[in-house]
Motif scaffolding. Structure first.
Motif, PDB file in Angstrom:
ATOM      1  N   TYR A  26       1.016  -1.165   0.004  1.00 23.37           N
ATOM      2  CA  TYR A  26       0.171  -0.071  -0.033  1.00 23.37           C
ATOM      3  C   TYR A  26       0.876   1.350   0.001  1.00 23.37           C
ATOM      4  CZ  TYR A  26      -4.182   2.978   1.551  1.00 23.37           C
ATOM      5  OH  TYR A  26      -5.247   3.569   1.385  1.00 23.37           O
ATOM      6  N   MET A  27       0.896   1.899  -1.238  1.00 23.04           N
ATOM      7  CA  MET A  27       1.713   3.359  -1.483  1.00 23.04           C
ATOM      8  C   MET A  27       0.741   4.242  -0.831  1.00 23.04           C
ATOM      9  SD  MET A  27       4.153   3.031  -4.703  1.00 23.04           S
ATOM     10  CE  MET A  27       4.422   4.915  -4.401  1.00 23.04           C
ATOM     11  N   GLU A  28       1.208   4.927   0.268  1.00 21.64           N
ATOM     12  CA  GLU A  28      -0.015   5.766   0.825  1.00 21.64           C
ATOM     13  C   GLU A  28       0.610   7.318   0.704  1.00 21.64           C
ATOM     14  OE1 GLU A  28      -2.486   7.363   1.676  1.00 21.64           O
ATOM     15  OE2 GLU A  28      -3.482   6.006   3.148  1.00 21.64           O
ATOM     16  N   TYR A  29       0.156   8.364   0.442  1.00 20.07           N
ATOM     17  CA  TYR A  29       0.475   9.755   0.427  1.00 20.07           C
ATOM     18  C   TYR A  29      -0.499  10.480   1.315  1.00 20.07           C
ATOM     19  CZ  TYR A  29       4.013   9.478  -3.372  1.00 20.07           C
ATOM     20  OH  TYR A  29       5.331   8.919  -3.979  1.00 20.07           O
ATOM     21  N   SER A  30      -1.513   9.993   1.904  1.00 17.26           N
ATOM     22  CA  SER A  30      -2.529  10.547   2.725  1.00 17.26           C
ATOM     23  C   SER A  30      -2.524  12.143   2.533  1.00 17.26           C
ATOM     24  CB  SER A  30      -1.841  10.256   4.207  1.00 17.26           C
ATOM     25  OG  SER A  30      -2.684  10.432   5.178  1.00 17.26           O
ATOM     26  N   GLY A  31      -3.365  12.300   1.871  1.00 16.46           N
ATOM     27  CA  GLY A  31      -3.848  13.748   1.605  1.00 16.46           C
ATOM     28  C   GLY A  31      -2.964  14.744   0.662  1.00 16.46           C
ATOM     29  N   ARG A  32      -2.081  14.074   0.050  1.00 23.51           N
ATOM     30  CA  ARG A  32      -1.394  14.784  -1.181  1.00 23.51           C
ATOM     31  C   ARG A  32      -1.189  13.723  -2.348  1.00 23.51           C
ATOM     32  NH1 ARG A  32       4.154  14.632  -2.303  1.00 23.51           N
ATOM     33  NH2 ARG A  32       4.803  13.832  -0.417  1.00 23.51           N
ATOM     34  N   PHE A  33      -1.357  14.227  -3.501  1.00 25.01           N
ATOM     35  CA  PHE A  33      -1.213  13.501  -4.924  1.00 25.01           C
ATOM     36  C   PHE A  33       0.193  13.003  -4.840  1.00 25.01           C
ATOM     37  CE2 PHE A  33      -1.564  12.466  -9.191  1.00 25.01           C
ATOM     38  CZ  PHE A  33      -2.532  11.400  -8.999  1.00 25.01           C
ATOM     39  N   GLY A  34       0.310  11.696  -4.875  1.00 24.17           N
ATOM     40  CA  GLY A  34       1.985  11.197  -5.142  1.00 24.17           C
ATOM     41  C   GLY A  34       2.625  11.311  -6.328  1.00 24.17           C
ATOM     42  N   ASP A  35       3.896  10.817  -6.359  1.00 21.68           N
ATOM     43  CA  ASP A  35       4.580  10.835  -7.721  1.00 21.68           C
ATOM     44  C   ASP A  35       4.208   9.707  -8.496  1.00 21.68           C
ATOM     45  OD1 ASP A  35       6.645  10.352  -9.396  1.00 21.68           O
ATOM     46  OD2 ASP A  35       8.071  11.377  -8.047  1.00 21.68           O
ATOM     47  N   MET A  36       3.471   9.603  -9.618  1.00 19.14           N
ATOM     48  CA  MET A  36       3.192   8.743 -10.581  1.00 19.14           C
ATOM     49  C   MET A  36       4.184   7.804 -11.072  1.00 19.14           C
ATOM     50  SD  MET A  36      -0.062   8.378 -10.027  1.00 19.14           S
ATOM     51  CE  MET A  36       0.294   8.878  -8.317  1.00 19.14           C
ATOM     52  N   GLU A  37       5.402   8.304 -11.140  1.00 22.97           N
ATOM     53  CA  GLU A  37       6.559   7.590 -11.547  1.00 22.97           C
ATOM     54  C   GLU A  37       7.161   6.678 -10.575  1.00 22.97           C
ATOM     55  OE1 GLU A  37       8.420   7.353 -14.676  1.00 22.97           O
ATOM     56  OE2 GLU A  37       6.542   8.145 -15.189  1.00 22.97           O
ATOM     57  N   MET A  38       6.957   7.001  -9.158  1.00 24.30           N
ATOM     58  CA  MET A  38       7.321   6.224  -8.429  1.00 24.30           C
ATOM     59  C   MET A  38       6.318   5.120  -8.081  1.00 24.30           C
ATOM     60  SD  MET A  38       9.825   7.160  -6.134  1.00 24.30           S
ATOM     61  CE  MET A  38       9.821   7.353  -4.432  1.00 24.30           C
ATOM     62  N   LEU A  39       5.018   5.450  -8.402  1.00 19.24           N
ATOM     63  CA  LEU A  39       4.106   4.327  -8.396  1.00 19.24           C
ATOM     64  C   LEU A  39       4.265   3.522  -9.418  1.00 19.24           C
ATOM     65  CD1 LEU A  39       1.370   3.226  -7.395  1.00 19.24           C
ATOM     66  CD2 LEU A  39       0.071   4.732  -8.601  1.00 19.24           C
ATOM     67  N   ARG A  40       4.740   4.028 -10.773  1.00 20.78           N
ATOM     68  CA  ARG A  40       4.971   3.078 -11.929  1.00 20.78           C
ATOM     69  C   ARG A  40       6.263   2.075 -11.470  1.00 20.78           C
ATOM     70  NH1 ARG A  40       8.837   2.814 -15.816  1.00 20.78           N
ATOM     71  NH2 ARG A  40       9.429   4.878 -15.050  1.00 20.78           N
ATOM     72  N   SER A  41       7.183   2.759 -10.829  1.00 19.13           N
ATOM     73  CA  SER A  41       8.351   1.830 -10.489  1.00 19.13           C
ATOM     74  C   SER A  41       7.935   0.764  -9.307  1.00 19.13           C
ATOM     75  CB  SER A  41       9.319   2.668  -9.908  1.00 19.13           C
ATOM     76  OG  SER A  41      10.066   3.643 -10.577  1.00 19.13           O
ATOM     77  N   ALA A  42       7.077   1.182  -8.549  1.00 20.20           N
ATOM     78  CA  ALA A  42       6.434   0.019  -7.695  1.00 20.20           C
ATOM     79  C   ALA A  42       5.858  -0.983  -8.415  1.00 20.20           C
ATOM     80  CB  ALA A  42       5.486   0.694  -6.557  1.00 20.20           C
ATOM     81  N   ARG A  43       4.956  -0.745  -9.203  1.00 15.22           N
ATOM     82  CA  ARG A  43       4.320  -1.634 -10.002  1.00 15.22           C
ATOM     83  C   ARG A  43       5.223  -2.580 -10.723  1.00 15.22           C
ATOM     84  NH1 ARG A  43       0.351  -3.848  -9.616  1.00 15.22           N
ATOM     85  NH2 ARG A  43       1.654  -5.682  -9.577  1.00 15.22           N
ATOM     86  N   SER A  44       6.534  -2.095 -11.122  1.00 15.41           N
ATOM     87  CA  SER A  44       7.446  -2.939 -11.944  1.00 15.41           C
ATOM     88  C   SER A  44       7.961  -4.153 -11.012  1.00 15.41           C
ATOM     89  CB  SER A  44       8.382  -2.057 -12.658  1.00 15.41           C
ATOM     90  OG  SER A  44       9.364  -1.574 -11.493  1.00 15.41           O
ATOM     91  N   VAL A  45       7.897  -4.053  -9.694  1.00 17.77           N
ATOM     92  CA  VAL A  45       8.408  -4.958  -8.805  1.00 17.77           C
ATOM     93  C   VAL A  45       7.448  -5.678  -7.842  1.00 17.77           C
ATOM     94  CG1 VAL A  45      10.899  -3.999  -9.109  1.00 17.77           C
ATOM     95  CG2 VAL A  45       9.129  -3.296  -7.116  1.00 17.77           C
ATOM     96  N   CYS A  46       6.203  -5.367  -8.308  1.00 16.85           N
ATOM     97  CA  CYS A  46       5.135  -6.054  -7.208  1.00 16.85           C
ATOM     98  C   CYS A  46       4.862  -7.544  -7.603  1.00 16.85           C
ATOM     99  CB  CYS A  46       4.071  -5.112  -7.183  1.00 16.85           C
ATOM    100  SG  CYS A  46       3.956  -3.983  -6.004  1.00 16.85           S
ATOM    101  N   GLY A  47       4.840  -7.705  -9.053  1.00 16.91           N
ATOM    102  CA  GLY A  47       4.742  -9.114  -9.537  1.00 16.91           C
ATOM    103  C   GLY A  47       3.273  -9.164  -9.262  1.00 16.91           C
ATOM    104  N   GLU A  48       2.849 -10.506  -8.733  1.00 13.64           N
ATOM    105  CA  GLU A  48       1.405 -10.641  -8.441  1.00 13.64           C
ATOM    106  C   GLU A  48       0.993 -10.214  -7.069  1.00 13.64           C
ATOM    107  OE1 GLU A  48       0.819 -14.923  -8.794  1.00 13.64           O
ATOM    108  OE2 GLU A  48       1.899 -15.241 -10.380  1.00 13.64           O
ATOM    109  N   THR A  49       1.714  -9.494  -6.169  1.00 11.25           N
ATOM    110  CA  THR A  49       1.277  -8.970  -5.215  1.00 11.25           C
ATOM    111  C   THR A  49       0.292  -7.589  -5.677  1.00 11.25           C
ATOM    112  OG1 THR A  49       3.269  -9.528  -3.930  1.00 11.25           O
ATOM    113  CG2 THR A  49       1.890  -7.686  -2.974  1.00 11.25           C
ATOM    114  N   ARG A  50      -0.595  -7.671  -4.707  1.00 13.56           N
ATOM    115  CA  ARG A  50      -1.602  -6.355  -5.020  1.00 13.56           C
ATOM    116  C   ARG A  50      -1.159  -4.964  -4.692  1.00 13.56           C
ATOM    117  NH1 ARG A  50      -6.094  -6.992  -8.493  1.00 13.56           N
ATOM    118  NH2 ARG A  50      -7.402  -5.157  -8.052  1.00 13.56           N
ATOM    119  N   LEU A  51      -0.976  -4.065  -5.331  1.00 11.18           N
ATOM    120  CA  LEU A  51      -0.585  -2.849  -5.143  1.00 11.18           C
ATOM    121  C   LEU A  51      -1.719  -1.908  -5.127  1.00 11.18           C
ATOM    122  CD1 LEU A  51       1.671  -0.763  -4.986  1.00 11.18           C
ATOM    123  CD2 LEU A  51       1.792  -0.433  -7.476  1.00 11.18           C
TER     124      LEU A  51
END
Length: 233
Positions: free
Chosen positions: A161-186
């Motif tokens: 769970y990537m949580e920015y809580s009240g602020r819109f986050g960095d979508m490039e960071m989210l994309r990077s997270a997606r690339s290593v999550c595999g089958e784990t839910r993001l």
């Protein structure tokens, strides 16, 4: 990996037991087409206000899950339970301490098939959750990836769970997270207050979680459901 009970959610609304929501607004949220309601908050969560909110949501036919942030707010009767494990803190109570304390008290009663650990990565230094847990929020991309690999590969957590809580986050960071999550839910949460931001986050996250805007702009909150639904068609 078997399909988890939350495995088909694309959109969820998060309601805070410590905040007030009218019956009309709650009806709009629960009949919006969202996949689930998550109940949880960083402060002011009690048994009483959690039970009250759950009983109001349970009148509707959609998944209702509890994010267990305090022992006082551990309430039976939900469809599922999330137990947060903060990955980017060095305060052990938020990684294992509070969880052990909870299991010593309630371990016999935990519905394990409907309970999942959340690998939380909190990335907004101004968020209450960040201050409460001492999260190291200023992560570089390689640090973020290392934290996710810790959660996915070593701890075998079912969701990150990537949580920015009240602020819109960095979508490039989210994309990077997606690339290593595999089958784990993001999961992604934070600052989604428009249809466009919902679409941006849903491009990389399996599930987006919409919270604060419910209490400030209900129409904008409802537009996020339509935005995510449009990506699936």
């Amino acid at each position: 990996m078997k399909e988890e009970w939350f495995g088909k959610w694309r959109h969820a609304f998060k309601l805070d037991p410590d905040k007030t929501i009218s019956d009309e607004a709650l009806d709009a949220i629960c009949t919006s087409g969202t996949d689930a309601i998550i109940i949880g908050g960083s402060s002011g969560v009690t048994f009483e206000n959690t039970v009250d909110l759950m009983s109001r949501v349970r009148r509707y036919e959609l998944d209702c899950a509890l994010e267990v942030s305090t022992m006082d707010g551990a309430v039976p009767g939900f469809d599922g339970y999330f137990v947060p494990i903060v990955l980017n803190t060095d305060r052990s109570e938020w990684i294992i301490g509070n969880q052990i304390e909870g299991l010593m008290t309630y371990g016999t009663f935990v519905p394990w098939e409907e309970t999942a650990a959340q690998g939380y990565i909190i990335l907004n230094e101004d968020a209450t959750a960040a201050k409460l847990t001492g999260a190291k929020t200023e992560l570089e991309v390689d640090e973020l990836i290392a934290h996710i690999r810790m959660g996915v590969q070593l701890m075998r957590l079912p969701l990150i769970y990537m949580e920015y809580s009240g602020r819109f986050g960095d979508m490039e960071m989210l994309r990077s997270a997606r690339s290593v999550c595999g089958e784990t839910r993001l999961f992604y949460g934070g600052g989604i207050d428009s249809a466009e931001k919902a679409r941006q986050a849903a491009e990389w996250a399996d599930t987006i979680v919409v919270g604060n805007v419910i209490y400030t702009d209900l129409a904008a909150a409802l537009s996020t459901v339509v935005a995510v639904d449009s990506l699936q068609k």
